[in-house]
Design an enzyme around this catalytic site. Structure first.
Site, PDB file in Angstrom:
ATOM      1  CG  HIS A  56      -1.751  -1.166   1.402  1.00  0.00           C
ATOM      2  ND1 HIS A  56      -2.605  -1.599   0.430  1.00  0.00           N
ATOM      3  CD2 HIS A  56      -1.875  -2.053   2.429  1.00  0.00           C
ATOM      4  CE1 HIS A  56      -3.229  -2.692   0.849  1.00  0.00           C
ATOM      5  NE2 HIS A  56      -2.799  -2.987   2.053  1.00  0.00           N
ATOM      6  CG  HIS A 219      -6.069  -6.080   1.034  1.00  0.00           C
ATOM      7  ND1 HIS A 219      -7.029  -5.290   1.621  1.00  0.00           N
ATOM      8  CD2 HIS A 219      -4.982  -6.010   1.834  1.00  0.00           C
ATOM      9  CE1 HIS A 219      -6.533  -4.782   2.742  1.00  0.00           C
ATOM     10  NE2 HIS A 219      -5.296  -5.190   2.886  1.00  0.00           N
TER      11      HIS A 219
END
Lengths: 329, 329
Positions: A56, A219
């Site tokens: 991320h 994700h």
């Protein structure tokens, strides 16, 4: 799988090492696993810890520094860090003022952060509290979450609660402010191409040339549903409609975040913002500040999300307060 | 072609509009074409103008603001702005202290910026000078350039010459400093996937699953040659070797830029920096500061470049001087 990596099993550690080498004035890596803390610990303030799976970036290591986080814990790609890792982070940054953990609402993250907090309370008598971000309006329960997922809006929690903690506010006050941001922020995203987790080697989903995933998380998982590609304006308008339908923004001042998922050019993010700004103006929602860029990514996913945060005067001042971290300007 | 756009013929204008709407405190758009200038003009300083084709975002509009540029001119994607556009930018920001144009060495850019400078000198008696960046060690003459190409190192010129101009230095001094940066910076890049110019609709080149382009520019063109994919460390090491072989960095202090081409995740850029930092340390090159991120992109190209800038004390102070623009932190 085409990536600039050395070994899929080493991406997290080599990334963290490269980050600390790039930003030694901000960051220090703990010896035990992929945890970064401020280069210089600040006593007498509430310590704020965040983290989650890797992939991320710049979240969360990029937000460690004055005015934001005290530590970031990085698990394997898209995988929760372990309780042991989080426990080491807590011990490294804890002060007498206590510790606040900012956790994105994914089942593994919530469980492991909680377990670490209990370890720190039991063994070290450290007071640790937790807030859970859940800004994604796309889904309620999913394969990964009970309740809504925490996504890009989490960065506003880091910034605003972090600025308050820096002033020496109490744990009660910092927790209340973090929760106030959570209660006032909503996010929704879409993607036109997936990403590939290095250890998996193949993309998380496949899309036809005219398809997009709507309601993506961060994700690499598919979104809530698939639609035919539309224009940037139509896509942004559709996401915005979901957000504006979920919380009453009318007449409010807001912060806007157009967050790139990793491989979406800044050109496209600005084209999206061009429409978002017009729609908000037409609806009487007043934009106080706009953030366009990569704040919470999903490796090289081609997608974006829109976040809208309702602001009050105190939140505005904290949003504008100086911060000195690798990724926040 | 999967992109978040509305109309290929509108991408430049809608991007600039979205940028100005996101950053009204920094930017104002001129009525005549895609030119952004500082929201508030500062008199009594040398005005610095840069620009080039669109598709390199955040370059160059993202660098307009206090301590960097006074104007940025955006042509069509990967296409030089017209002399008329540049002339309007000059007129909008010119002060009695004169104007310096920072131009990347591409034939069209150099010609059109020169023509605009002549128009401003002839018609408005504005003193306009030009420096030409040429940091790319990959090629000498190419399809696009006579001499080396100007690429990511250009951003260091914006920052350092911009900081000096902000102090009220003379046109001679600012030009000398810009040239000093140009003389001390070298860059080289590689890519593993191409980008697609919206108006063209198809990628600039194609690569097999195990191939990469070495010596890429920033206009979606192929590199100088094609090689079999290697690890991140091997690829970074190869590029670094070219740079270190071109200029003597031994015992010097440097600024490092690991620049993402648009679709390379920050994770991979940090993995690259991990190796670059190790190699430089082993060779006795001292890293003063490191910049990792997207500074000069090529739409959604998957690639990166390494830039190394030799520093002296004056350059270090100017590199560290505060700047307030949308993209520089």
């Amino acid at each position: 799988m085409k990536k600039f990596i050395n070994d899929p099993s080493m991406v997290e550690e080599q990334m963290i090492q490269g980050m600390v080498k790039a930003h030694p004035q901000h960051l220090r890596k703990l010896d035990c696993g992929n945890v970064v803390v401020r280069a210089v610990k600040k006593e007498g303030k509430v310590a704020i810890i965040s983290g989650g799976g890797s992939g991320h970036e710049p979240a969360h290591g990029g937000y460690v520094g004055t005015g934001m986080l005290d530590a970031a814990v990085a698990g394997a790609v898209f995988t929760s860090p372990t309780p042991d890792q989080i426990y080491e982070a807590i011990k490294a940054v804890a002060t007498d003022a206590g510790v606040l953990m900012v956790v994105k609402n994914y089942t593994g993250d919530v469980m492991n952060f909680e377990m670490a907090a209990e370890m720190a309370a039991d063994m070290d008598e450290i007071e640790v509290r937790q807030v859970v971000t859940n800004d994604d309006v796309a889904v309620k329960d999913s394969l990964y979450t009970v309740g809504r997922r925490g996504v890009a809006g989490t960065v506003f929690v880091h910034k605003i609660a972090g600025a308050l903690a820096e002033t020496g506010a109490s744990l009660d006050q910092v927790q209340e402010m973090a929760q106030r941001v959570i209660d006032n922020v909503r996010t929704m995203g879409a993607a036109i191409a997936p990403c590939t987790v290095p250890a998996a080697g193949t993309p998380g989903f496949t899309l036809a040339e005219d398809e997009m995933e709507v309601g993506i998380g961060i994700h690499g998982e598919p979104g809530t549903h698939r639609e035919t590609m539309r224009t940037a304006d139509e896509t942004a308008g559709m996401l915005l409609e979901q957000i504006l339908g979920d919380l009453d923004y009318s007449g409010r001042e807001v912060a806007v975040m157009i967050n790139g998922a990793g491989a979406t050019p800044l050109m496209e993010l600005y084209i999206i913002n061009n429409h978002v700004a017009d729609v908000l103006a037409a609806k009487g929602v007043r934009v106080y500040r706009t953030f366009v860029g990569e704040y919470m990514t999903s490796l090289e996913m081609q997608g974006f999300s829109i976040s809208l945060l309702r602001l009050d005067d105190e939140m505005k001042a904290l949003l504008d307060a100086p911060a000195d971290t690798p990724a926040w300007r």
